[in-house]
Design an enzyme around this catalytic site. Structure first.
Site, PDB file in Angstrom:
ATOM      1  CG  HIS A 136      69.527  -9.125  60.456  1.00  0.00           C
ATOM      2  ND1 HIS A 136      70.780  -8.694  60.833  1.00  0.00           N
ATOM      3  CD2 HIS A 136      69.711  -9.873  59.331  1.00  0.00           C
ATOM      4  CE1 HIS A 136      71.672  -9.149  59.985  1.00  0.00           C
ATOM      5  NE2 HIS A 136      71.060  -9.878  59.066  1.00  0.00           N
ATOM      6  CG  ASP A 213      66.402  -3.391  59.768  1.00  0.00           C
ATOM      7  OD1 ASP A 213      66.574  -3.010  58.587  1.00  0.00           O
ATOM      8  OD2 ASP A 213      66.932  -4.415  60.227  1.00  0.00           O
ATOM      9  CD  GLN A 216      65.226  -8.861  53.994  1.00  0.00           C
ATOM     10  OE1 GLN A 216      64.672  -9.206  52.949  1.00  0.00           O
ATOM     11  NE2 GLN A 216      66.514  -9.079  54.206  1.00  0.00           N
ATOM     12  CE  LYS A 239      69.779  -7.231  53.047  1.00  0.00           C
ATOM     13  NZ  LYS A 239      70.055  -8.652  53.290  1.00  0.00           N
ATOM     14  CB  CYS A 377      71.877 -12.685  60.411  1.00  0.00           C
ATOM     15  SG  CYS A 377      73.438 -12.986  59.575  1.00  0.00           S
TER      16      CYS A 377
END
Length: 420
Positions: A136, A213, A216, A239, A377
């Protein structure tokens, strides 16, 4: 065009209790353009259960006060709730200590905090930072800026035609010059679940630090930061069915203690004179100013809700739903799924011959079906596959097979529209 009933009561749905779960989410009681809402934009943000909404309301109606500074009753209650959420996140990620959890606005701010505080302090000209071709923008641009400021060199792990990272190429990139690796746990554009534990082990062999990261991943997968042995891990509350504007950064205590503050102001200090300021202890050294108190409380409620359902049950159900959706999409002529990794989360990113993804999303919206269309993104991912954009249906545990059937019927309608 008729829209199939959005909620299915098939055996797999009722095994998780999705029929009951959907009643916990007030937004699903409404129609969009006269059709039952089918929400397939969960990778962008998830819907909020009543438990989270009620926690926010209850805080503002009965507990509203600033934290840490007051000795009156309301401040003590607000502080207790705020810090209780920190402990919930510590346990959720299996961090060693609650002081290793820093509240931030989201994964993006968490990455920027590490890039700014750790990166500017410890990286220098000629050092190398490795990211992946699946990232991302939030896990690309901070490292580009850091490279420009320090003279460090940015390296990129290439991606296969299936959307998987080429680990043999990653191994070639690693060297004594490698000082930092930043990689997503799960791709927001393709759904690829990266082998982050292996990636971390390979980086640590060269004494490089690793940030993951997890924006998700955390809604779909159990995460154990001690087992992964990552140095930093970030995620966003919205999220995982929590409020917007809140998230968390996990960092190993020794690293966080050695890093300078990211921002300055109230609560990150222990003593101030015009000649010298002493900084607060962890985690408060990185939480300047009045925090997003209700967001933290809402995030704690969201984690309680998800754990109440069981991440193992969520993961099993969502994998079954993804398999059903994949098979259904591939049954349509002219549809190509982008991202076919062996290990994949609940994202169906696809293109349709002769139809721009924005047109697909527009027509589906008129049928009450919300998907995402664009570069997500993740422009380098689109460039890798030679595409300007994809249509993306991202799934969650409140979605059903019946909703996927509705998506398929709507896509057939899209094809009919573009035949005329």
């Amino acid at each position: 065009m008729k829209n199939p009933k959005a909620v299915s009561s098939d055996s797999r749905t009722t095994a998780l209790g999705t029929d009951k779960i959907r009643k916990d989410f007030p937004i699903f009681s409404q129609n969009i353009h006269g059709k039952p809402l089918v929400y397939f934009d969960n990778a962008a943000t998830t819907q909020k259960p009543r438990a989270v909404i009620d926690a926010l309301l209850f805080y503002y109606q009965t507990q509203n006060a600033n934290v840490h500074r007051g000795i009156h009753y309301l401040s003590e209650i607000a502080t207790s709730l705020y810090e209780a959420s920190r402990v919930k996140i510590q346990r959720f990620l299996n961090a060693r200590e609650s002081k290793e959890i820093i509240f931030v606005r989201g994964a993006t701010e968490g990455i920027n905090l590490v890039a700014h505080s750790y990166g500017r302090t410890y990286l220098k000209r000629g050092d190398e930072i490795i990211i992946s071709g699946l990232e991302h923008h939030s896990n690309i641009v901070p490292w580009q800026i850091l490279s420009e400021q320090t003279g460090a060199v940015l390296r990129v792990i290439p991606v296969s035609d299936k959307g998987e990272l080429l680990l043999e190429e990653y191994e070639r990139l690693l060297s004594k010059r490698t000082k930092f690796v930043a990689v997503g746990h799960m791709s927001n554009a393709l759904g690829t679940i990266n082998p982050v534990k292996k990636i971390i082990q390979m980086a640590h062999h060269w004494n490089a630090r690793v940030l993951v990261d997890g924006a998700q991943a955390v809604p779909h997968l159990p995460v154990d930061v001690q087992d992964l042995d990552c140095d930093f891990y970030v995620f966003s509350g919205h999220k995982i069915y929590g409020p917007t504007g809140i998230g968390a950064l996990y960092g190993k205590a020794g690293l966080l203690e050695a890093m300078p503050p990211y921002q300055s102001g109230g609560d990150m200090i222990s003593y101030v004179t015009f000649g010298k300021t002493l900084y607060n202890t962890l985690p408060y050294k990185f939480e300047a100013g009045t925090p997003h108190i209700e967001g933290v409380i809402g995030l704690g409620a969201a984690i309680d809700y998800v754990l109440g359902l069981g991440l193992d049950k969520i993961e099993t159900y969502e994998r079954e739903l993804l398999a059903y959706g994949t098979k259904a999409l591939l049954s349509l002529p002219g549809i190509k799924i982008i991202g076919t990794a062996k290990e994949k989360g609940c994202i169906l990113s696809f293109v349709m011959d002769g139809v721009h993804p924005h047109d697909i999303a527009t027509i589906l919206d008129r049928q009450g079906i919300a998907i995402r269309a664009g570069h997500h993104c993740a422009m380098p991912v689109m460039e890798r596959f030679g595409l300007p954009a994809t249509a993306r249906a991202s799934l969650a545990f409140y979605n059903t097979r019946g909703e996927i059937d509705a998506l398929i019927q709507a896509l057939k309608h899209v094809r009919e529209v573009f035949k005329t």
